[in-house]
Design a protein around this motif. Structure first.
Motif, PDB file in Angstrom:
ATOM      1  N   SER A 180       0.845  -1.192   0.000  1.00 38.06           N
ATOM      2  CA  SER A 180       0.000   0.000   0.000  1.00 38.06           C
ATOM      3  C   SER A 180       0.880   1.242   0.000  1.00 38.06           C
ATOM      4  CB  SER A 180      -0.921  -0.002   1.225  1.00 38.06           C
ATOM      5  OG  SER A 180      -1.767   1.116   1.214  1.00 38.06           O
ATOM      6  N   VAL A 181       0.679   2.111  -0.989  1.00 36.03           N
ATOM      7  CA  VAL A 181       1.513   3.303  -1.114  1.00 36.03           C
ATOM      8  C   VAL A 181       0.638   4.520  -1.374  1.00 36.03           C
ATOM      9  CG1 VAL A 181       3.448   1.959  -2.016  1.00 36.03           C
ATOM     10  CG2 VAL A 181       1.879   3.082  -3.597  1.00 36.03           C
ATOM     11  N   PRO A 182       1.111   5.711  -1.037  1.00 36.59           N
ATOM     12  CA  PRO A 182       0.353   6.917  -1.377  1.00 36.59           C
ATOM     13  C   PRO A 182       0.563   7.289  -2.842  1.00 36.59           C
ATOM     14  CG  PRO A 182       2.351   7.517  -0.218  1.00 36.59           C
ATOM     15  CD  PRO A 182       2.312   6.005  -0.241  1.00 36.59           C
ATOM     16  N   GLU A 183      -0.401   7.982  -3.387  1.00 38.80           N
ATOM     17  CA  GLU A 183      -0.310   8.463  -4.768  1.00 38.80           C
ATOM     18  C   GLU A 183       0.964   9.274  -4.951  1.00 38.80           C
ATOM     19  OE1 GLU A 183      -3.780  10.612  -5.893  1.00 38.80           O
ATOM     20  OE2 GLU A 183      -3.049  11.116  -7.896  1.00 38.80           O
ATOM     21  N   GLY A 184       1.657   9.034  -6.056  1.00 39.98           N
ATOM     22  CA  GLY A 184       2.886   9.758  -6.354  1.00 39.98           C
ATOM     23  C   GLY A 184       4.146   9.047  -5.914  1.00 39.98           C
ATOM     24  N   ALA A 185       4.007   7.982  -5.135  1.00 37.65           N
ATOM     25  CA  ALA A 185       5.175   7.247  -4.652  1.00 37.65           C
ATOM     26  C   ALA A 185       5.818   6.442  -5.778  1.00 37.65           C
ATOM     27  CB  ALA A 185       4.771   6.318  -3.510  1.00 37.65           C
ATOM     28  N   ILE A 186       7.077   6.101  -5.569  1.00 36.40           N
ATOM     29  CA  ILE A 186       7.767   5.162  -6.474  1.00 36.40           C
ATOM     30  C   ILE A 186       7.558   3.760  -5.898  1.00 36.40           C
ATOM     31  CG2 ILE A 186       9.976   4.401  -7.394  1.00 36.40           C
ATOM     32  CD1 ILE A 186      10.928   7.319  -7.212  1.00 36.40           C
ATOM     33  N   VAL A 187       7.093   2.866  -6.757  1.00 39.29           N
ATOM     34  CA  VAL A 187       6.810   1.497  -6.329  1.00 39.29           C
ATOM     35  C   VAL A 187       7.875   0.571  -6.905  1.00 39.29           C
ATOM     36  CG1 VAL A 187       5.165  -0.411  -6.466  1.00 39.29           C
ATOM     37  CG2 VAL A 187       4.335   1.935  -6.227  1.00 39.29           C
ATOM     38  N   SER A 188       8.334  -0.346  -6.085  1.00 37.95           N
ATOM     39  CA  SER A 188       9.299  -1.349  -6.522  1.00 37.95           C
ATOM     40  C   SER A 188       8.714  -2.738  -6.303  1.00 37.95           C
ATOM     41  CB  SER A 188      10.604  -1.190  -5.735  1.00 37.95           C
ATOM     42  OG  SER A 188      11.486  -2.259  -6.021  1.00 37.95           O
ATOM     43  N   LEU A 189       8.588  -3.495  -7.375  1.00 36.58           N
ATOM     44  CA  LEU A 189       8.058  -4.861  -7.314  1.00 36.58           C
ATOM     45  C   LEU A 189       9.165  -5.803  -7.781  1.00 36.58           C
ATOM     46  CD1 LEU A 189       4.724  -3.949  -9.089  1.00 36.58           C
ATOM     47  CD2 LEU A 189       4.975  -4.395  -6.651  1.00 36.58           C
ATOM     48  N   ASN A 190       9.311  -6.932  -7.115  1.00 34.82           N
ATOM     49  CA  ASN A 190      10.469  -7.779  -7.377  1.00 34.82           C
ATOM     50  C   ASN A 190      10.111  -9.254  -7.489  1.00 34.82           C
ATOM     51  OD1 ASN A 190      12.311  -5.452  -6.740  1.00 34.82           O
ATOM     52  ND2 ASN A 190      11.353  -5.723  -4.752  1.00 34.82           N
ATOM     53  N   CYS A 191      10.937  -9.960  -8.232  1.00 35.56           N
ATOM     54  CA  CYS A 191      10.843 -11.425  -8.326  1.00 35.56           C
ATOM     55  C   CYS A 191      12.248 -12.001  -8.362  1.00 35.56           C
ATOM     56  CB  CYS A 191      10.105 -11.863  -9.583  1.00 35.56           C
ATOM     57  SG  CYS A 191       8.339 -11.577  -9.540  1.00 35.56           S
ATOM     58  N   THR A 192      12.399 -13.149  -7.760  1.00 34.31           N
ATOM     59  CA  THR A 192      13.641 -13.906  -7.899  1.00 34.31           C
ATOM     60  C   THR A 192      13.301 -15.236  -8.554  1.00 34.31           C
ATOM     61  OG1 THR A 192      13.410 -14.859  -5.690  1.00 34.31           O
ATOM     62  CG2 THR A 192      14.715 -12.851  -5.880  1.00 34.31           C
ATOM     63  N   TYR A 193      14.264 -15.804  -9.243  1.00 36.89           N
ATOM     64  CA  TYR A 193      14.030 -17.085  -9.899  1.00 36.89           C
ATOM     65  C   TYR A 193      15.248 -17.966  -9.735  1.00 36.89           C
ATOM     66  CZ  TYR A 193      16.663 -15.011 -13.813  1.00 36.89           C
ATOM     67  OH  TYR A 193      17.621 -14.422 -14.591  1.00 36.89           O
ATOM     68  N   SER A 194      15.043 -19.250  -9.924  1.00 37.15           N
ATOM     69  CA  SER A 194      16.135 -20.189  -9.675  1.00 37.15           C
ATOM     70  C   SER A 194      16.660 -20.848 -10.951  1.00 37.15           C
ATOM     71  CB  SER A 194      15.683 -21.273  -8.697  1.00 37.15           C
ATOM     72  OG  SER A 194      14.532 -21.945  -9.187  1.00 37.15           O
ATOM     73  N   ASN A 195      15.852 -20.838 -12.018  1.00 37.16           N
ATOM     74  CA  ASN A 195      16.214 -21.558 -13.240  1.00 37.16           C
ATOM     75  C   ASN A 195      16.959 -20.638 -14.211  1.00 37.16           C
ATOM     76  OD1 ASN A 195      16.346 -23.098 -15.541  1.00 37.16           O
ATOM     77  ND2 ASN A 195      14.219 -23.753 -15.477  1.00 37.16           N
ATOM     78  N   SER A 196      18.221 -20.895 -14.427  1.00 36.21           N
ATOM     79  CA  SER A 196      19.024 -20.038 -15.303  1.00 36.21           C
ATOM     80  C   SER A 196      18.623 -20.170 -16.776  1.00 36.21           C
ATOM     81  CB  SER A 196      20.509 -20.350 -15.128  1.00 36.21           C
ATOM     82  OG  SER A 196      20.753 -21.709 -15.407  1.00 36.21           O
TER      83      SER A 196
END
Lengths: 113, 114
Positions: A12-28
């Motif tokens: 949950s972020v306020p309007e105007g914020a910078i959002v960072s969404l992330n994923c990690t994976y194991s299969n090269s």
């Protein structure tokens, strides 16, 4: 261990914020990386698509891939209430290989005015 | 251009029954993919149809089956329904050949098994 890990949030972020969404994976073997946005009661829609390590920008969205760390990110600048949705990362080992498509569980994002 | 359509929107069944879900791809698209989106698990690949043939299936039991018709629409059948089959079932289509970076999703059918 899941092949793709994604924090389900909610975020949950306020309007105007910078959002960072992330994923990690194991299969090269994964070579192509995507971010989908899914609004409530709708199917996912493709937001960003990247192949190589580095950054790709599209308007307020930036996708970042670090293959050496097996880590991908989606940044949303100047977030808007209309960005409130679930964001899914996805990856395939080769172009068109959707039968091999692996999705993260999705992160729910809420942007409040 | 009409997008991918799916029917019904919602489906409520009881354990042991059969469910039939339908998908119409975008005009000109010949490949259809089916996914299951269970709560908290993300999308799981179910089946892939192209030019009327089943090309691949995901790690699901044989009671999940389907077919693709000559007009490229597709049907997903789930037999002997179990409670854990409750999920959103999504279909996606891609143009002929499949060598593309974009697949287009329908709105899904929400299946509830009681």
């Amino acid at each position: 261990q899941k092949e793709v890990e994604q924090d389900p949030g909610p975020l949950s972020v306020p309007e105007g914020a910078i959002v960072s969404l992330n994923c990690t994976y194991s299969n090269s073997a994964f070579q192509y990386f995507m971010w989908y946005r899914q609004y409530s009661r709708k199917g996912p829609e493709l937001l960003m698509y990247t192949y190589s390590s580095g950054n790709k920008e599209d308007g307020r969205f930036t996708a970042q891939v670090d293959k050496s760390s097996k880590y991908i990110s989606l940044f949303i600048r100047d977030s808007q209430p209309s960005d409130s949705a679930t964001y899914l990362c996805a990856m395939i080992p080769f172009i068109g290989g959707y039968n091999k498509l692996i999705f993260g569980a999705g992160t729910r994002l809420a942007v409040h005015p | 251009e009409a997008g991918v359509t799916q029917s019904p929107t919602h489906l409520i069944k009881t354990r042991g029954q059969q469910a039939t879900l339908r998908c119409s791809p975008i005009s000109g698209h010949t490949s259809v993919y089916w996914y299951q989106q269970a709560l908290g698990l993300g999308l799981q690949f179910l089946l892939w149809y192209d030019e009327g043939e089943e090309r691949n299936r995901g790690n699901f039991p044989p009671r999940f089956s389907g077919r693709q018709f000559p007009n490229y629409s597709s049907e997903l059948n789930v037999n002997a329904l179990e409670l854990e089959d409750s999920a959103l079932y999504l279909c996606a289509s891609v143009p002929q050949g499949g060598g593309t970076d974009t697949q287009y999703f329908g709105p899904g059918t929400r299946l509830t098994v009681l």
